[in-house]
Scaffold this motif. Structure first.
Motif, PDB file in Angstrom:
ATOM      1  N   HIS A  73       0.865  -1.407   0.058  1.00  0.00           N
ATOM      2  CA  HIS A  73      -0.111   0.119  -0.010  1.00  0.00           C
ATOM      3  C   HIS A  73       0.768   1.177  -0.087  1.00  0.00           C
ATOM      4  O   HIS A  73       1.918   1.179   0.668  1.00  0.00           O
ATOM      5  N   ASP A 105       6.477   0.833   7.408  1.00  0.00           N
ATOM      6  CA  ASP A 105       4.867   0.402   6.681  1.00  0.00           C
ATOM      7  C   ASP A 105       4.511   1.203   5.759  1.00  0.00           C
ATOM      8  O   ASP A 105       4.006   2.301   6.049  1.00  0.00           O
ATOM      9  N   MET A 106       4.713   1.007   4.581  1.00  0.00           N
ATOM     10  CA  MET A 106       5.862   0.151   3.949  1.00  0.00           C
ATOM     11  C   MET A 106       6.033   0.291   2.630  1.00  0.00           C
ATOM     12  O   MET A 106       6.108  -0.533   1.680  1.00  0.00           O
ATOM     13  N   GLU A 137      -4.914   1.882   2.594  1.00  0.00           N
ATOM     14  CA  GLU A 137      -5.085   0.674   3.129  1.00  0.00           C
ATOM     15  C   GLU A 137      -5.374   0.889   4.651  1.00  0.00           C
ATOM     16  O   GLU A 137      -6.139   0.375   5.251  1.00  0.00           O
ATOM     17  N   GLU A 138      -4.514   2.039   5.055  1.00  0.00           N
ATOM     18  CA  GLU A 138      -4.634   2.188   6.469  1.00  0.00           C
ATOM     19  C   GLU A 138      -5.789   2.834   7.164  1.00  0.00           C
ATOM     20  O   GLU A 138      -6.103   2.917   8.065  1.00  0.00           O
ATOM     21  N   GLU A 165       4.055  -6.367   3.611  1.00  0.00           N
ATOM     22  CA  GLU A 165       3.757  -5.791   5.186  1.00  0.00           C
ATOM     23  C   GLU A 165       4.895  -6.161   5.945  1.00  0.00           C
ATOM     24  O   GLU A 165       5.487  -7.237   5.907  1.00  0.00           O
TER      25      GLU A 165
END
Ligand SMILES: [Zn+2]
Length: 387
Positions: A73, A105-106, A137-138, A165
């Motif tokens: 991501h 991350d990441m 994504e987060e 990840e």
């Protein structure tokens, strides 16, 4: 062993884009697209509804054969309110650590994959490598669904996926899933001396919250259990609650947020059905006093659990690439579950540690980058001509 890492420049470039999830990620995506185009590789972009965010998918090597997908991501969590000792968007090295938001991350994984593109193309790929870089994504693995939907327009899907990840380059074949919700209770306001004419939204919410707590205890005590996870059961938690304006007013509104992080074998629909049934059972009493009252749920995020059979080819393949032989399970959610649901066997394996993720002064150890570069070297041996 050489101390220098080949992907440093690319890591620095990607960190420099402030891709906090609330921002557009297009500057980074355009940069990656142009970089790939410079090597003769075309990208497919899938945009979100606003047009301000995109996923990128590209195939290196033959596009009519199933490939190995490297996935990551592009967004990062906010730095707001965190005490950083250096600029989060400028990579600095101190004592074998690279600091910057997204180093673990990441973005490092994405940068390492990108920095191997020239060599992959120069050596010639027998097995294609697919790059899949997502947005959002987060905030609950939202963006990747657009990328997965686009697979229907491709001649072939990847046959395995590696989500990079941070696992310190260990192979993770399973993780918990997550569901989160907002609950809004609409009550009926009145003077608190006349409670019988009102519907107390805070008290109704409290009944649901108390039930969630009961469910949490039940899952802890009765399972399902899986000792490979910490905690080894589905966890249920209420995180925020707001309601009421003054003690002498029966409150008309209450809102709370709750989530569960479930074992892959636990059905999240069944868990939600229990909460919803409770809500429906509370409504007749509320509506007998005021018909406009009620309880509504809004799903905030749904992250599928990952449960790849340790016997799957992808597990053996990625283990061989890491040079290790253990397979683990983790409690944090990733996009891997969504890829598994799209019938692509998937594992999580990437440099850095989740311990450093989301924190101020996020860093990655140079050693982790070297391990990931060694992983890419082995991957090239496997997929390139004459390898
Ligand atoms: Zn992440």
């Amino acid at each position: 062993m050489s101390a220098e890492i080949r992907s440093r420049e690319m890591i620095e470039r990607l960190i420099a884009f402030d891709t906090t999830s609330r921002n557009s990620n297009l500057a980074l995506i355009d940069y990656v697209r142009d970089y790939l185009a410079g090597h003769g590789v075309e990208s497919r972009l899938t945009h979100d509804e606003s047009g301000a965010k995109a996923n990128l998918y590209a195939t290196l090597g033959p596009d009519d054969k199933p490939g190995i997908m490297l996935s990551g991501h592009t967004d990062v969590v906010p730095v707001d309110g965190q005490e950083w000792e250096s600029d989060p968007w400028t990579v600095i090295e101190r004592e074998g650590l690279l600091y910057g938001r997204g180093t673990s991350d990441m973005k490092s994984f994405i940068a390492i994959a990108l920095s191997y593109v020239p060599e992959m193309l120069a050596r010639g790929l027998e097995t294609p490598i697919n790059l899949a870089f997502s947005h959002d994504e987060e905030v609950g693995c939202v963006g990747v669904h657009g990328l997965i939907r686009d697979f229907a327009n491709l001649p072939v899907k990847p046959f395995v996926c590696i989500v990079g990840e941070p696992t310190e380059m260990r192979v993770v074949s399973a993780h918990k899933g997550k569901r989160s919700y907002i609950c809004r209770v609409k009550g009926h306001e009145c003077h608190s001396s006349l409670v019988h004419t009102g519907v107390n939204a805070v008290e109704v919410a409290a009944e649901i919250v108390a039930h969630l707590r009961k469910m949490a205890r039940r899952f802890r005590d009765e399972g399902p259990h899986d000792r490979d996870y910490e905690p080894h059961y589905t966890s249920v938690h209420t995180g925020t609650i707001q309601g009421g304006t003054a003690l002498n007013i029966v409150p008309k509104d209450c809102r709370f947020e709750f989530e569960w992080r479930y074992l892959p074998q636990h059905d999240p629909e069944a868990i939600f059905a229990e909460v919803e049934a409770l809500a429906r059972s509370l409504e007749p009493e509320m509506q007998a006093i005021a018909p406009e009252t009620g309880i509504a749920f809004e799903e905030r995020s749904a992250i599928a659990g990952l449960d790849t059979d340790p016997g799957e080819e992808v597990v053996a393949l990625v283990r061989a690439l890491t040079g290790g032989n253990d397979t683990g399970k983790v409690s944090f959610g990733t996009e891997a579950g969504a890829f598994q649901r799209a019938e692509i066997p998937t594992v999580v394996c990437g440099p850095g540690s989740v311990e450093q993720a989301h924190k101020p002064n996020e860093f990655i150890r140079l050693e982790q980058i070297r391990l990931c570069e060694a992983f890419m070297d082995r991957l090239l041996e496997r997929v390139c001509r004459g390898g």
